[in-house]
Design a protein around this motif. Sequence first.
Motif, short mmCIF file in Angstrom:
data_model
loop_
_atom_site.label_atom_id
_atom_site.label_comp_id
_atom_site.label_asym_id
_atom_site.label_seq_id
_atom_site.Cartn_x
_atom_site.Cartn_y
_atom_site.Cartn_z
N ALA A 76 0.81 -1.22 0.00
CA ALA A 76 0.00 0.00 0.00
C ALA A 76 0.85 1.27 0.00
N GLY A 77 1.94 1.27 0.77
CA GLY A 77 2.73 2.49 0.90
C GLY A 77 3.31 2.96 -0.42
N MET A 78 3.99 2.07 -1.13
CA MET A 78 4.59 2.46 -2.41
C MET A 78 3.53 2.79 -3.46
N ALA A 79 2.37 2.11 -3.38
CA ALA A 79 1.29 2.43 -4.31
C ALA A 79 0.77 3.85 -4.07
N ILE A 80 0.70 4.27 -2.82
CA ILE A 80 0.27 5.63 -2.52
C ILE A 80 1.30 6.64 -3.03
N ILE A 81 2.57 6.34 -2.84
CA ILE A 81 3.61 7.25 -3.35
C ILE A 81 3.49 7.37 -4.87
N ALA A 82 3.20 6.26 -5.54
CA ALA A 82 3.00 6.31 -7.00
C ALA A 82 1.79 7.17 -7.35
N ASP A 83 0.76 7.16 -6.49
CA ASP A 83 -0.40 8.01 -6.72
C ASP A 83 -0.06 9.49 -6.58
N LEU A 84 0.86 9.80 -5.69
CA LEU A 84 1.20 11.20 -5.41
C LEU A 84 2.17 11.79 -6.42
N ALA A 85 3.05 10.96 -6.99
CA ALA A 85 4.20 11.47 -7.75
C ALA A 85 3.85 11.85 -9.17
N PRO A 86 4.26 13.03 -9.63
CA PRO A 86 4.22 13.31 -11.07
C PRO A 86 5.13 12.32 -11.78
N PRO A 87 4.80 11.89 -13.00
CA PRO A 87 5.61 10.88 -13.68
C PRO A 87 7.10 11.20 -13.72
#
Length: 408
Positions: A328-339
């Motif tokens: 879940a943690g890394m998936a959330i970071i992927a949600d937050l990050a611009p490509p």
Amino acid sequence: MTDTAVAPRAGTGLRGLPRPFWFLWAGTLVNRIGLSVQPFLLLYLTTARDLSAPRAGLVLTALGAGASCSQILGGALTDRVGRRRVLVGGLLASAGSLALLGLARGMPALLAAAVLVGVCADLYRPAASALVADLVSPERRTLAYSLLFWAINLGFAIAGVLAGWLATHGYGLVFALDAGTCAVFALIVWRGVPADPPRLTQSDESVPASAGYGTALRDPLLVALCVLTLLQSTVYMQGYVTLPLVMADDGLSPRTYGTVIALNGLGIVLLQPLLLRWLTRQDRLVVLAAASVLIGIGYGCTAFADTGPEYAATVLVWTVGEIGTGGAGMAIIADLAPPGARGRYQGLFGTMFGAAALTAPLVGTTVLTGLGEPALWGGCVALGLVVAVGMLALAPGVRARRRVLEAG
């Protein structure tokens, strides 16, 4: 328009994950099976190199100092030179540094090689995390990151047994296994993961690599999530810092502690496949909040444990919580990050786990010796609840950011 050469593929279940992801998964498993040097490094230094315990500890400190900047450097390089290049280059650099450490003689050479091993060890991690975000659609990222987490734990469980057997036949074999699996992982990535696109998309250009970590550090959602993760990890790592001390005070042997803590890895390997589908259907921040509560309660129950089986039961409680944090943690970071900043976002997030290796011993031993067990384990419960509340408070902002990035 996607920022990778291979667009995510739709689908359900494991078959919906793209083929390059499975190359990354296979390489991760191979690499973790060979992760053998660091767990045996203290023994190697004090036996094969005849160092005193303080001098061996200094070498381990040098390795930790290098590791403290590994993911930060890897994240910056990921956004600047590309995912596959950093994956391959970082893994080959790690293989080379391990070989140097195995050949090093004398304190100056050992210290220099240890720093190099620390710097190179996790260079590839932000690139791997960013690559998953590139390849996998947002709704399937928790599944993908959880599968990588499971592969890491399965590989590490095998590594402990394999490295122990190899060490009895010479530490050179241990170094060869670790370096060799790094090189094999690099080859798997080179053959199975697509090359990075030749130019950035328009969305990437708004966050150029030359901006450094300023973009990430100015993101309040990311910074808040990193702080909460540091607190959560500080609680989690008490299992490796203060738990053995408390069990020793109860008259339990190191062998009993080893058996009890081994249930953590075994529990992840056995339980995560059973929980995976359910976890991936839940809101990610809710999963992290619930995981934090379970980790806190698991350690809180330690206050009532006196025997090996009782301690084992507490470990299983916080292990279930750890399973919730696995993807879940890394998936959330992927949600937050611009490509264009995915590497830096993942690098900063990953650094929190390394930072916890510093905060956990400092906080845990200070509280244990100064205030006693009730304060230590009660504090773990309280901190787990605080982190859970913080995670839930971030949920609306994270959901809004995800909608904006998906719309763009």
